[in-house]
Design an enzyme around this catalytic site. Structure first.
Site, PDB file in Angstrom:
ATOM      1  N   TRP A 160      -6.408 -35.210   3.276  1.00 17.35           N
ATOM      2  CA  TRP A 160      -7.319 -33.848   2.994  1.00 17.35           C
ATOM      3  C   TRP A 160      -7.510 -34.385   5.152  1.00 17.35           C
ATOM      4  CZ3 TRP A 160      -7.709 -36.975  -0.828  1.00 17.35           C
ATOM      5  CH2 TRP A 160      -7.943 -35.751  -2.602  1.00 17.35           C
ATOM      6  N   HIS A 174     -12.894 -29.488   0.023  1.00 21.74           N
ATOM      7  CA  HIS A 174     -11.631 -28.772  -0.808  1.00 21.74           C
ATOM      8  C   HIS A 174     -12.946 -28.468  -2.075  1.00 21.74           C
ATOM      9  CE1 HIS A 174     -11.098 -33.036  -2.583  1.00 21.74           C
ATOM     10  NE2 HIS A 174     -11.872 -33.137  -1.741  1.00 21.74           N
ATOM     11  N   ARG A 200     -10.038 -26.867   6.582  1.00 24.74           N
ATOM     12  CA  ARG A 200      -9.151 -28.612   6.759  1.00 24.74           C
ATOM     13  C   ARG A 200      -8.642 -28.312   8.531  1.00 24.74           C
ATOM     14  NH1 ARG A 200      -5.704 -29.717   1.739  1.00 24.74           N
ATOM     15  NH2 ARG A 200      -7.437 -29.368  -0.050  1.00 24.74           N
ATOM     16  N   GLN A 214     -10.157 -21.858  -2.034  1.00 22.38           N
ATOM     17  CA  GLN A 214     -10.504 -23.027  -4.046  1.00 22.38           C
ATOM     18  C   GLN A 214     -11.235 -21.870  -4.380  1.00 22.38           C
ATOM     19  OE1 GLN A 214      -9.797 -27.028  -2.532  1.00 22.38           O
ATOM     20  NE2 GLN A 214      -7.821 -26.332  -1.961  1.00 22.38           N
ATOM     21  N   VAL A 257      -8.138 -37.768 -10.096  1.00 25.19           N
ATOM     22  CA  VAL A 257      -8.183 -37.679 -11.177  1.00 25.19           C
ATOM     23  C   VAL A 257      -6.958 -38.379 -12.302  1.00 25.19           C
ATOM     24  CG1 VAL A 257      -7.980 -34.957 -11.831  1.00 25.19           C
ATOM     25  CG2 VAL A 257      -6.021 -35.754 -11.072  1.00 25.19           C
ATOM     26  N   ALA A 313      -9.450 -31.373 -14.896  1.00 21.09           N
ATOM     27  CA  ALA A 313     -10.230 -30.645 -13.726  1.00 21.09           C
ATOM     28  C   ALA A 313      -8.625 -30.141 -12.857  1.00 21.09           C
ATOM     29  CB  ALA A 313     -10.798 -31.485 -12.872  1.00 21.09           C
TER      30      ALA A 313
HETATM   31  C1  FA5 Z   1      -6.493 -30.162  -3.619  1.00 20.07           C
HETATM   32  O1  FA5 Z   1      -7.528 -29.833  -2.595  1.00 20.07           O
HETATM   33  C2  FA5 Z   1      -7.289 -31.056  -4.845  1.00 20.07           C
HETATM   34  N1  FA5 Z   1      -8.872 -30.945  -4.914  1.00 20.07           N
HETATM   35  C3  FA5 Z   1      -7.406 -30.100  -5.954  1.00 20.07           C
HETATM   36  C4  FA5 Z   1      -7.649 -30.810  -6.926  1.00 20.07           C
HETATM   37  C5  FA5 Z   1      -8.308 -30.336  -8.138  1.00 20.07           C
HETATM   38  C6  FA5 Z   1      -6.653 -31.512  -7.757  1.00 20.07           C
HETATM   39  C7  FA5 Z   1      -9.112 -30.844  -9.348  1.00 20.07           C
HETATM   40  C8  FA5 Z   1      -6.945 -32.170  -8.864  1.00 20.07           C
HETATM   41  C9  FA5 Z   1      -8.285 -31.853 -10.292  1.00 20.07           C
HETATM   42  P1  FA5 Z   1      -5.018 -29.518  -2.612  1.00 20.07           P
HETATM   43  O2  FA5 Z   1      -4.893 -30.301  -1.349  1.00 20.07           O
HETATM   44  O3  FA5 Z   1      -2.951 -29.841  -2.979  1.00 20.07           O
HETATM   45  O4  FA5 Z   1      -5.078 -30.254  -3.568  1.00 20.07           O
HETATM   46  O5  FA5 Z   1      -5.060 -28.370  -2.444  1.00 20.07           O
HETATM   47  C10 FA5 Z   1      -4.887 -27.436  -3.576  1.00 20.07           C
HETATM   48  C11 FA5 Z   1      -4.742 -26.123  -2.864  1.00 20.07           C
HETATM   49  O6  FA5 Z   1      -5.665 -25.506  -1.703  1.00 20.07           O
HETATM   50  C12 FA5 Z   1      -3.446 -26.102  -2.351  1.00 20.07           C
HETATM   51  O7  FA5 Z   1      -2.341 -26.216  -3.733  1.00 20.07           O
HETATM   52  C13 FA5 Z   1      -3.798 -24.906  -1.215  1.00 20.07           C
HETATM   53  O8  FA5 Z   1      -3.834 -23.262  -2.262  1.00 20.07           O
HETATM   54  C14 FA5 Z   1      -4.763 -24.507  -1.326  1.00 20.07           C
HETATM   55  N2  FA5 Z   1      -4.759 -24.944   0.172  1.00 20.07           N
HETATM   56  C15 FA5 Z   1      -4.374 -26.577   1.145  1.00 20.07           C
HETATM   57  N3  FA5 Z   1      -4.878 -26.306   1.973  1.00 20.07           N
HETATM   58  C16 FA5 Z   1      -4.514 -24.838   2.526  1.00 20.07           C
HETATM   59  C17 FA5 Z   1      -4.550 -24.793   3.923  1.00 20.07           C
HETATM   60  N4  FA5 Z   1      -4.491 -25.347   5.327  1.00 20.07           N
HETATM   61  N5  FA5 Z   1      -4.492 -22.983   4.044  1.00 20.07           N
HETATM   62  C18 FA5 Z   1      -4.296 -22.386   2.750  1.00 20.07           C
HETATM   63  N6  FA5 Z   1      -4.712 -23.554   1.543  1.00 20.07           N
HETATM   64  C19 FA5 Z   1      -4.560 -24.541   0.995  1.00 20.07           C
END
Ligand code: FA5
Length: 361
Positions: A160, A174, A200, A214, A257, A313
């Site tokens: 992140w 997130h 981010r 999100q 998780v 989750a």
């Molecule tokens: C997470 O943020 C985890 N918190 C998700 C999670 C929750 C996993 C609970 C397990 C249990 P990740 O970094 O992959 O995961 O981001 C999740 C989603 O946020 C991505 O699949 C995307 O759809 C969205 N996302 C992430 N970064 C960006 C970005 N810079 N711009 C737009 N959408 C984004």
């Protein structure tokens, strides 16, 4: 002396005509009244002079002065009334309202595409008894990382790209911090969904924004299993993307998780039959979220006994779900406020809402 009276009257009438033409005629007429009819005015002085006249002229002089005063008072009243009417006419003209003109159209707005997608998602989860709760966007390192089993200096923090406020506070990367926040405040059984913004420090491109939406889901109870996770997410995917949707779960890693998974749905546009499909890029699958069973340490941070409770989750980006729905190829379009872009997304179609018939978007 009668000549004096006539001369004063003539000058007074000429001055009165000038005053009536002034820009602020009402004020000019009042100055005129003071000058001629006020206690020290010219006509008043003539009235006072009546008694000083020789006895044989007094009566004629007095009558002439009083007649002059009466005429001047009448002329002044008339001029004042005309000035006030002219002022009123000017005011009415400037405030005139033509009720026959067509009105200005009121541009009726529609919810932003992100909000439309979010509302559909919230309804789909509400159908399964999930409640929506919002949380803070400025977050402690503690909830964003540490309580999610990501201690300081742990390499998983690199997943992140974080916007820090100081060394303990940040813009949440997130919506996952809401898991522990919520567990601390509520006793199981829990069925909640947390929609909201994440931030981010990103290199912006067609799929990455520095600010995006999100939603996080959390279910905690005694005897919750991975089968429940699959059941809930598959049901929601079918409500949102079509009753025939198949789901695919593959291993993925998130420190909070265990086990962790990534969920994909089969492509609702080409059903896996179009190698050049704009939604699935020909793979037949569309990855939509990260998920998993809540790590025992996270349950402990939430104040729950992991020997008694289990939970699952999941989390995903709302724009990334909205993009295939609307055929949007660049996430940056969402927040550029270009009305031409937003207007063409005047969804929803004339058909009944999806949550009533459980069919495709
Ligand atoms: C997470 O943020 C985890 N918190 C998700 C999670 C929750 C996993 C609970 C397990 C249990 P990740 O970094 O992959 O995961 O981001 C999740 C989603 O946020 C991505 O699949 C995307 O759809 C969205 N996302 C992430 N970064 C960006 C970005 N810079 N711009 C737009 N959408 C984004």
């Amino acid at each position: 002396m009668d000549g004096d009276v006539a001369a004063v009257e003539a000058v007074a009438l000429a001055d009165l005509a000038d005053a009536a033409q002034a820009d602020d005629a009402t004020a000019a007429l009042e100055r005129w009244r003071v000058q001629y009819l006020g206690t020290q005015g010219r006509v008043t002085q003539l009235l006072r002079a009546i008694g000083k006249q020789p006895a044989e002229q007094r009566k004629a002089f007095g009558m002439a002065v009083q007649a002059t005063r009466d005429r001047l008072e009448t002329a002044h009243r008339r001029a004042l009334s005309e000035a006030e009417q002219a002022k009123l006419r000017r005011q009415l003209a400037s405030e005139r309202l033509d009720v026959t003109l067509p009105g200005r159209p009121v541009a009726a707005g529609v919810p932003h595409p992100t909000i439309q997608a979010m509302n559909d998602i919230l309804r789909a989860f509400a159908n399964l008894g999930f409640q929506a709760v919002e949380g803070p966007e400025v977050e402690w390192d503690y909830f964003n990382f540490q309580a999610l089993n990501i201690p300081p200096d742990h390499p998983a923090r690199d997943m992140w790209d974080t916007l820090w406020i100081d060394d303990r506070m940040l813009l949440r990367t997130h919506t996952s911090p809401m898991q522990v926040r919520y567990m601390r405040e509520h006793a199981p059984p829990l069925r909640v969904i947390f929609p909201g913004r994440g931030y981010r420090y990103e290199q912006l491109d067609a799929t990455h924004e520095s600010q995006f939406f999100q939603f996080e889901g959390l279910m905690v109870d005694e005897r919750v299993s991975f089968a429940d996770l699959k059941g809930v997410l598959t049901d929601v995917a079918r409500q949102l993307f079509g009753a025939q949707r198949r789901t695919r779960f593959r291993c993925d890693y998130f420190p909070f998780v265990e086990p962790g998974a990534e969920m994909a749905i089969d492509c609702f546009l080409c059903e896996g039959k179009d190698a050049s499909c704009r939604v699935c890029k020909g793979s037949g699958w569309l990855e939509i979220l990260g998920a998993g069973m809540v790590h025992p340490k996270v349950l402990e941070y939430g104040g729950l006994d992991p020997n008694r409770y289990q939970g699952f989750a999941f989390g995903t980006g709302i724009e990334r779900i909205a993009m295939p729905r609307y055929g949007i190829e660049d996430i940056r379009l969402f927040y550029q406020n270009d009305l031409r872009f937003l207007r063409q997304l005047r969804v929803p179609p004339a058909e009944p809402p999806t949550w009533e018939r459980g069919a495709a978007w």
